[in-house]
Design a protein around this motif. Structure first.
Motif, PDB file in Angstrom:
ATOM      1  N   THR A 190      -3.809 -12.040  -6.604  1.00 37.33           N
ATOM      2  CA  THR A 190      -2.584 -12.175  -7.297  1.00 37.33           C
ATOM      3  C   THR A 190      -1.518 -11.366  -6.914  1.00 37.33           C
ATOM      4  OG1 THR A 190      -3.099 -11.249  -9.092  1.00 37.33           O
ATOM      5  CG2 THR A 190      -3.823 -13.701  -9.327  1.00 37.33           C
ATOM      6  N   GLY A 191      -1.726 -10.281  -6.358  1.00 39.63           N
ATOM      7  CA  GLY A 191      -0.688  -9.359  -5.874  1.00 39.63           C
ATOM      8  C   GLY A 191      -1.454  -8.125  -5.446  1.00 39.63           C
ATOM      9  N   ILE A 192      -0.419  -6.931  -5.244  1.00 44.07           N
ATOM     10  CA  ILE A 192      -1.070  -5.664  -4.778  1.00 44.07           C
ATOM     11  C   ILE A 192      -1.431  -4.925  -6.275  1.00 44.07           C
ATOM     12  CG2 ILE A 192      -0.377  -3.401  -3.837  1.00 44.07           C
ATOM     13  CD1 ILE A 192       0.615  -5.254  -1.539  1.00 44.07           C
ATOM     14  N   GLY A 193      -2.513  -4.262  -6.515  1.00 42.44           N
ATOM     15  CA  GLY A 193      -2.709  -3.689  -7.655  1.00 42.44           C
ATOM     16  C   GLY A 193      -2.230  -2.114  -7.486  1.00 42.44           C
ATOM     17  N   GLY A 194      -2.335  -1.628  -6.478  1.00 45.23           N
ATOM     18  CA  GLY A 194      -2.179  -0.043  -6.235  1.00 45.23           C
ATOM     19  C   GLY A 194      -1.898   0.240  -4.993  1.00 45.23           C
ATOM     20  N   LEU A 195      -1.223   1.461  -4.812  1.00 41.91           N
ATOM     21  CA  LEU A 195      -1.139   2.072  -3.245  1.00 41.91           C
ATOM     22  C   LEU A 195      -1.675   3.445  -3.389  1.00 41.91           C
ATOM     23  CD1 LEU A 195      -0.300   2.010  -0.386  1.00 41.91           C
ATOM     24  CD2 LEU A 195       1.970   2.778  -1.133  1.00 41.91           C
ATOM     25  N   PHE A 196      -2.633   3.888  -2.658  1.00 42.35           N
ATOM     26  CA  PHE A 196      -3.494   4.945  -3.038  1.00 42.35           C
ATOM     27  C   PHE A 196      -3.284   5.586  -1.785  1.00 42.35           C
ATOM     28  CE2 PHE A 196      -5.345   2.064  -5.418  1.00 42.35           C
ATOM     29  CZ  PHE A 196      -5.003   2.441  -6.839  1.00 42.35           C
ATOM     30  N   PHE A 197      -3.037   7.006  -1.790  1.00 46.34           N
ATOM     31  CA  PHE A 197      -2.750   7.720  -0.525  1.00 46.34           C
ATOM     32  C   PHE A 197      -2.938   9.298  -0.355  1.00 46.34           C
ATOM     33  CE2 PHE A 197       1.570   6.856  -1.786  1.00 46.34           C
ATOM     34  CZ  PHE A 197       2.344   8.015  -1.781  1.00 46.34           C
ATOM     35  N   ARG A 198      -3.240   9.801   0.296  1.00 47.08           N
ATOM     36  CA  ARG A 198      -3.257  11.306   0.300  1.00 47.08           C
ATOM     37  C   ARG A 198      -2.272  12.020   0.026  1.00 47.08           C
ATOM     38  NH1 ARG A 198      -9.145  11.707   1.291  1.00 47.08           N
ATOM     39  NH2 ARG A 198      -9.839   9.986   2.538  1.00 47.08           N
ATOM     40  N   GLN A 244       6.635  -3.389 -12.900  1.00 43.25           N
ATOM     41  CA  GLN A 244       7.608  -3.646 -11.876  1.00 43.25           C
ATOM     42  C   GLN A 244       7.861  -5.090 -11.930  1.00 43.25           C
ATOM     43  OE1 GLN A 244       5.764  -3.460  -7.629  1.00 43.25           O
ATOM     44  NE2 GLN A 244       4.164  -2.668  -8.811  1.00 43.25           N
ATOM     45  N   ALA A 245       9.209  -5.260 -11.457  1.00 45.42           N
ATOM     46  CA  ALA A 245       9.496  -6.670 -11.443  1.00 45.42           C
ATOM     47  C   ALA A 245       8.956  -7.561 -10.411  1.00 45.42           C
ATOM     48  CB  ALA A 245      11.026  -6.762 -10.955  1.00 45.42           C
ATOM     49  N   ALA A 246       8.569  -8.865 -10.848  1.00 43.45           N
ATOM     50  CA  ALA A 246       7.963  -9.601  -9.945  1.00 43.45           C
ATOM     51  C   ALA A 246       9.055 -10.066  -8.701  1.00 43.45           C
ATOM     52  CB  ALA A 246       7.793 -10.979 -10.839  1.00 43.45           C
ATOM     53  N   GLY A 247       8.296 -10.438  -7.881  1.00 43.42           N
ATOM     54  CA  GLY A 247       9.184 -10.832  -6.579  1.00 43.42           C
ATOM     55  C   GLY A 247       8.321 -10.862  -5.474  1.00 43.42           C
ATOM     56  N   PRO A 248       8.981 -10.914  -4.236  1.00 42.66           N
ATOM     57  CA  PRO A 248       8.048 -11.341  -3.030  1.00 42.66           C
ATOM     58  C   PRO A 248       7.564 -10.023  -2.562  1.00 42.66           C
ATOM     59  CG  PRO A 248      10.554 -11.319  -2.528  1.00 42.66           C
ATOM     60  CD  PRO A 248      10.336 -11.244  -3.822  1.00 42.66           C
ATOM     61  N   THR A 249       6.459 -10.051  -2.005  1.00 43.33           N
ATOM     62  CA  THR A 249       5.504  -8.668  -1.254  1.00 43.33           C
ATOM     63  C   THR A 249       5.148  -9.350   0.104  1.00 43.33           C
ATOM     64  OG1 THR A 249       4.786  -7.941  -3.307  1.00 43.33           O
ATOM     65  CG2 THR A 249       3.723  -7.392  -1.433  1.00 43.33           C
ATOM     66  N   VAL A 250       5.482  -8.703   1.066  1.00 43.68           N
ATOM     67  CA  VAL A 250       5.019  -9.090   2.302  1.00 43.68           C
ATOM     68  C   VAL A 250       3.975  -7.980   2.892  1.00 43.68           C
ATOM     69  CG1 VAL A 250       5.734  -8.939   4.804  1.00 43.68           C
ATOM     70  CG2 VAL A 250       7.344  -9.121   3.158  1.00 43.68           C
ATOM     71  N   PHE A 251       2.887  -8.643   3.148  1.00 44.36           N
ATOM     72  CA  PHE A 251       1.518  -8.344   3.681  1.00 44.36           C
ATOM     73  C   PHE A 251       1.320  -8.309   5.036  1.00 44.36           C
ATOM     74  CE2 PHE A 251      -2.988  -7.898   4.295  1.00 44.36           C
ATOM     75  CZ  PHE A 251      -3.326  -6.903   3.702  1.00 44.36           C
ATOM     76  N   ALA A 252       1.678  -7.332   5.832  1.00 41.62           N
ATOM     77  CA  ALA A 252       1.607  -7.726   7.485  1.00 41.62           C
ATOM     78  C   ALA A 252       1.230  -6.670   8.129  1.00 41.62           C
ATOM     79  CB  ALA A 252       3.182  -7.904   7.710  1.00 41.62           C
ATOM     80  N   PRO A 253      -0.217  -6.751   8.761  1.00 40.76           N
ATOM     81  CA  PRO A 253      -0.543  -5.898   9.699  1.00 40.76           C
ATOM     82  C   PRO A 253       0.244  -6.009  11.014  1.00 40.76           C
ATOM     83  CG  PRO A 253      -2.103  -7.022   8.637  1.00 40.76           C
ATOM     84  CD  PRO A 253      -1.165  -7.654   8.406  1.00 40.76           C
TER      85      PRO A 253
END
Length: 119
Positions: free
Chosen positions: A6-14, A39-48
């Protein structure tokens, strides 16, 4: 299908200094992740992208894209804080997609700021 994403739940990085980087994002971009960032709802681009893309520097595996409002005011605030902001209106901005700017965080991560077009 019985379940789906349903969406991105987190972004984890070193990070070399996670606390300092977290504070930088809170100070300059208003991202307060203590303990989570609502955060506000809205479009998310998931693009390799292709491995040889030149959309961001080749020495980086990813680029964070943040949806924003008031891009001009945010750019002014970032610049007033001494943060370099790159814009290429003729190349990146399109009325049907929105406007873009780019910055680099203190650890060298590329961050794209995206102001979608008004609905």
């Amino acid at each position: 299908m019985t379940g789906h994403v349903t969406g991105i739940g987190g972004l984890f990085f070193r990070a070399a200094d996670p606390a300092a980087l977290k504070a930088w994002y809170a100070t300059h971009l208003g991202i307060d992740s203590s303990p989570v960032w609502p955060q506000a709802a809205g479009p998310t681009v998931f693009a390799p992208f292709a491995a040889d893309t030149d959309y961001w520097p080749a020495d980086r595996q990813w680029m964070l894209n943040l949806r924003v409002t008031g891009l001009d005011a945010l750019i002014a605030s970032l610049q007033a804080s001494g943060i370099a902001v790159e814009t290429r209106p003729e190349e990146w901005d399109h009325p049907e997609v929105g406007r873009f700017a780019r910055i680099v965080d203190p650890e060298g991560n590329n961050v794209e700021l995206w102001e979608p077009p008004e609905a």
